[in-house]
Design a protein around this motif. Sequence first.
Motif, PDB file in Angstrom:
ATOM      1  N   LEU A 136       0.828  -1.208   0.000  1.00  0.00           N
ATOM      2  CA  LEU A 136       0.000   0.000   0.000  1.00  0.00           C
ATOM      3  C   LEU A 136       0.865   1.262   0.000  1.00  0.00           C
ATOM      4  O   LEU A 136       0.599   2.215  -0.736  1.00  0.00           O
ATOM      5  CB  LEU A 136      -0.951  -0.011   1.187  1.00  0.00           C
ATOM      6  CG  LEU A 136      -1.974  -1.152   1.219  1.00  0.00           C
ATOM      7  CD1 LEU A 136      -2.776  -1.109   2.515  1.00  0.00           C
ATOM      8  CD2 LEU A 136      -2.879  -1.119   0.006  1.00  0.00           C
ATOM      9  N   VAL A 137       1.922   1.251   0.805  1.00  0.00           N
ATOM     10  CA  VAL A 137       2.827   2.397   0.879  1.00  0.00           C
ATOM     11  C   VAL A 137       3.542   2.602  -0.463  1.00  0.00           C
ATOM     12  O   VAL A 137       3.628   3.726  -0.974  1.00  0.00           O
ATOM     13  CB  VAL A 137       3.842   2.234   2.037  1.00  0.00           C
ATOM     14  CG1 VAL A 137       4.948   3.276   1.955  1.00  0.00           C
ATOM     15  CG2 VAL A 137       3.129   2.300   3.379  1.00  0.00           C
ATOM     16  N   VAL A 138       4.041   1.522  -1.053  1.00  0.00           N
ATOM     17  CA  VAL A 138       4.737   1.616  -2.330  1.00  0.00           C
ATOM     18  C   VAL A 138       3.789   2.094  -3.431  1.00  0.00           C
ATOM     19  O   VAL A 138       4.196   2.857  -4.309  1.00  0.00           O
ATOM     20  CB  VAL A 138       5.401   0.257  -2.683  1.00  0.00           C
ATOM     21  CG1 VAL A 138       5.655   0.113  -4.163  1.00  0.00           C
ATOM     22  CG2 VAL A 138       6.700   0.098  -1.925  1.00  0.00           C
ATOM     23  N   SER A 139       2.543   1.680  -3.381  1.00  0.00           N
ATOM     24  CA  SER A 139       1.570   2.140  -4.376  1.00  0.00           C
ATOM     25  C   SER A 139       1.361   3.647  -4.272  1.00  0.00           C
ATOM     26  O   SER A 139       1.345   4.354  -5.293  1.00  0.00           O
ATOM     27  CB  SER A 139       0.243   1.399  -4.206  1.00  0.00           C
ATOM     28  OG  SER A 139       0.412   0.017  -4.444  1.00  0.00           O
ATOM     29  N   ALA A 140       1.210   4.136  -3.055  1.00  0.00           N
ATOM     30  CA  ALA A 140       1.023   5.578  -2.858  1.00  0.00           C
ATOM     31  C   ALA A 140       2.288   6.357  -3.234  1.00  0.00           C
ATOM     32  O   ALA A 140       2.221   7.371  -3.938  1.00  0.00           O
ATOM     33  CB  ALA A 140       0.635   5.874  -1.406  1.00  0.00           C
ATOM     34  N   LEU A 141       3.442   5.881  -2.788  1.00  0.00           N
ATOM     35  CA  LEU A 141       4.703   6.540  -3.143  1.00  0.00           C
ATOM     36  C   LEU A 141       4.966   6.460  -4.643  1.00  0.00           C
ATOM     37  O   LEU A 141       5.507   7.398  -5.231  1.00  0.00           O
ATOM     38  CB  LEU A 141       5.868   5.915  -2.373  1.00  0.00           C
ATOM     39  CG  LEU A 141       5.957   6.241  -0.892  1.00  0.00           C
ATOM     40  CD1 LEU A 141       7.079   5.431  -0.236  1.00  0.00           C
ATOM     41  CD2 LEU A 141       6.169   7.731  -0.670  1.00  0.00           C
ATOM     42  N   GLY A 142       4.573   5.345  -5.251  1.00  0.00           N
ATOM     43  CA  GLY A 142       4.736   5.182  -6.692  1.00  0.00           C
ATOM     44  C   GLY A 142       3.911   6.191  -7.473  1.00  0.00           C
ATOM     45  O   GLY A 142       4.378   6.748  -8.470  1.00  0.00           O
ATOM     46  N   TYR A 143       2.703   6.440  -7.013  1.00  0.00           N
ATOM     47  CA  TYR A 143       1.852   7.444  -7.648  1.00  0.00           C
ATOM     48  C   TYR A 143       2.540   8.813  -7.576  1.00  0.00           C
ATOM     49  O   TYR A 143       2.652   9.515  -8.574  1.00  0.00           O
ATOM     50  CB  TYR A 143       0.478   7.490  -6.975  1.00  0.00           C
ATOM     51  CG  TYR A 143      -0.431   8.532  -7.560  1.00  0.00           C
ATOM     52  CD1 TYR A 143      -1.266   8.216  -8.625  1.00  0.00           C
ATOM     53  CD2 TYR A 143      -0.456   9.825  -7.064  1.00  0.00           C
ATOM     54  CE1 TYR A 143      -2.103   9.181  -9.179  1.00  0.00           C
ATOM     55  CE2 TYR A 143      -1.279  10.793  -7.615  1.00  0.00           C
ATOM     56  CZ  TYR A 143      -2.099  10.462  -8.670  1.00  0.00           C
ATOM     57  OH  TYR A 143      -2.914  11.416  -9.217  1.00  0.00           O
ATOM     58  N   TRP A 144       3.008   9.165  -6.384  1.00  0.00           N
ATOM     59  CA  TRP A 144       3.681  10.446  -6.197  1.00  0.00           C
ATOM     60  C   TRP A 144       4.945  10.545  -7.053  1.00  0.00           C
ATOM     61  O   TRP A 144       5.168  11.549  -7.741  1.00  0.00           O
ATOM     62  CB  TRP A 144       4.023  10.643  -4.715  1.00  0.00           C
ATOM     63  CG  TRP A 144       4.905  11.823  -4.491  1.00  0.00           C
ATOM     64  CD1 TRP A 144       4.531  13.141  -4.447  1.00  0.00           C
ATOM     65  CD2 TRP A 144       6.332  11.809  -4.341  1.00  0.00           C
ATOM     66  NE1 TRP A 144       5.642  13.938  -4.264  1.00  0.00           N
ATOM     67  CE2 TRP A 144       6.751  13.147  -4.197  1.00  0.00           C
ATOM     68  CE3 TRP A 144       7.282  10.795  -4.311  1.00  0.00           C
ATOM     69  CZ2 TRP A 144       8.083  13.496  -4.017  1.00  0.00           C
ATOM     70  CZ3 TRP A 144       8.619  11.132  -4.138  1.00  0.00           C
ATOM     71  CH2 TRP A 144       9.002  12.466  -3.992  1.00  0.00           C
ATOM     72  N   ALA A 145       5.781   9.508  -7.007  1.00  0.00           N
ATOM     73  CA  ALA A 145       7.041   9.527  -7.751  1.00  0.00           C
ATOM     74  C   ALA A 145       6.793   9.614  -9.251  1.00  0.00           C
ATOM     75  O   ALA A 145       7.494  10.346  -9.958  1.00  0.00           O
ATOM     76  CB  ALA A 145       7.869   8.278  -7.425  1.00  0.00           C
ATOM     77  N   THR A 146       5.797   8.904  -9.731  1.00  0.00           N
ATOM     78  CA  THR A 146       5.463   8.951 -11.156  1.00  0.00           C
ATOM     79  C   THR A 146       5.008  10.351 -11.552  1.00  0.00           C
ATOM     80  O   THR A 146       5.419  10.881 -12.591  1.00  0.00           O
ATOM     81  CB  THR A 146       4.386   7.907 -11.496  1.00  0.00           C
ATOM     82  OG1 THR A 146       4.885   6.607 -11.166  1.00  0.00           O
ATOM     83  CG2 THR A 146       4.007   7.945 -12.961  1.00  0.00           C
ATOM     84  N   ALA A 147       4.171  10.959 -10.715  1.00  0.00           N
ATOM     85  CA  ALA A 147       3.710  12.328 -10.988  1.00  0.00           C
ATOM     86  C   ALA A 147       4.896  13.287 -11.043  1.00  0.00           C
ATOM     87  O   ALA A 147       4.982  14.137 -11.939  1.00  0.00           O
ATOM     88  CB  ALA A 147       2.707  12.774  -9.930  1.00  0.00           C
ATOM     89  N   GLU A 148       5.823  13.143 -10.113  1.00  0.00           N
ATOM     90  CA  GLU A 148       6.996  14.017 -10.077  1.00  0.00           C
ATOM     91  C   GLU A 148       7.918  13.791 -11.278  1.00  0.00           C
ATOM     92  O   GLU A 148       8.408  14.743 -11.874  1.00  0.00           O
ATOM     93  CB  GLU A 148       7.785  13.798  -8.781  1.00  0.00           C
ATOM     94  CG  GLU A 148       7.091  14.304  -7.542  1.00  0.00           C
ATOM     95  CD  GLU A 148       6.895  15.811  -7.563  1.00  0.00           C
ATOM     96  OE1 GLU A 148       7.862  16.541  -7.857  1.00  0.00           O
ATOM     97  OE2 GLU A 148       5.754  16.258  -7.320  1.00  0.00           O
ATOM     98  N   MET A 149       8.148  12.539 -11.616  1.00  0.00           N
ATOM     99  CA  MET A 149       9.086  12.218 -12.697  1.00  0.00           C
ATOM    100  C   MET A 149       8.540  12.563 -14.077  1.00  0.00           C
ATOM    101  O   MET A 149       9.328  12.749 -15.011  1.00  0.00           O
ATOM    102  CB  MET A 149       9.463  10.730 -12.644  1.00  0.00           C
ATOM    103  CG  MET A 149      10.347  10.376 -11.465  1.00  0.00           C
ATOM    104  SD  MET A 149      10.708   8.612 -11.398  1.00  0.00           S
ATOM    105  CE  MET A 149      11.767   8.431 -12.846  1.00  0.00           C
ATOM    106  N   THR A 150       7.232  12.634 -14.227  1.00  0.00           N
ATOM    107  CA  THR A 150       6.647  12.901 -15.543  1.00  0.00           C
ATOM    108  C   THR A 150       6.109  14.322 -15.670  1.00  0.00           C
ATOM    109  O   THR A 150       5.640  14.695 -16.744  1.00  0.00           O
ATOM    110  CB  THR A 150       5.520  11.893 -15.849  1.00  0.00           C
ATOM    111  OG1 THR A 150       4.501  11.987 -14.845  1.00  0.00           O
ATOM    112  CG2 THR A 150       6.059  10.469 -15.925  1.00  0.00           C
TER     113      THR A 150
END
Length: 165
Positions: free
Chosen positions: A49-63
């Motif tokens: 769950l944590v990785v999913s939320a962090l993944g959403y954030w990281a993807t938004a930042e990286m793109t």
Amino acid sequence: MSIASLIGTFFGTGHLRPAPGTWGSLAALPAAYLLHQLGGFPLLALATLVVSALGYWATAEMTRGKDNHDPSEIVIDEVAGQWLAIWAISYPAWSHDISITALWPGWVTAFVLFRLFDIWKPGPVGWADRKHGPMGVMLDDIIAGIMAAIGVAALAGFSHGVLGL
């Protein structure tokens, strides 16, 4: 390397070639094993769950501000999906006090099914993949992971129940 890039590439794994998604899925396996060993299924579930939320954030930042909203180096989505697929062996191992390594056919099946669904993109996986932005990036792999977990459970039921193995 920024924090978002570190998370999004799963500590640089996304820069491995060829097939960074496969490398990300492979890197997710020892991490899932470690999480399961440290805290059983509850820790793996929480980490997913944590990785999913962090993944959403990281993807938004990286793109942000870029034309490509799903660059191949972002593999945190594969990690989340692969961990979901592993739930199908982590939960039974934890709840029945079985060594998770004894369920090695489930590890192989979870990896193969997850990669198959992630690449092939059947039904709801393809639908999610067509969504734009970080939600689409994360959601197709989450759905592929759920489908792989269902496949692992069904194949385990068939193997142990019907075949008696």
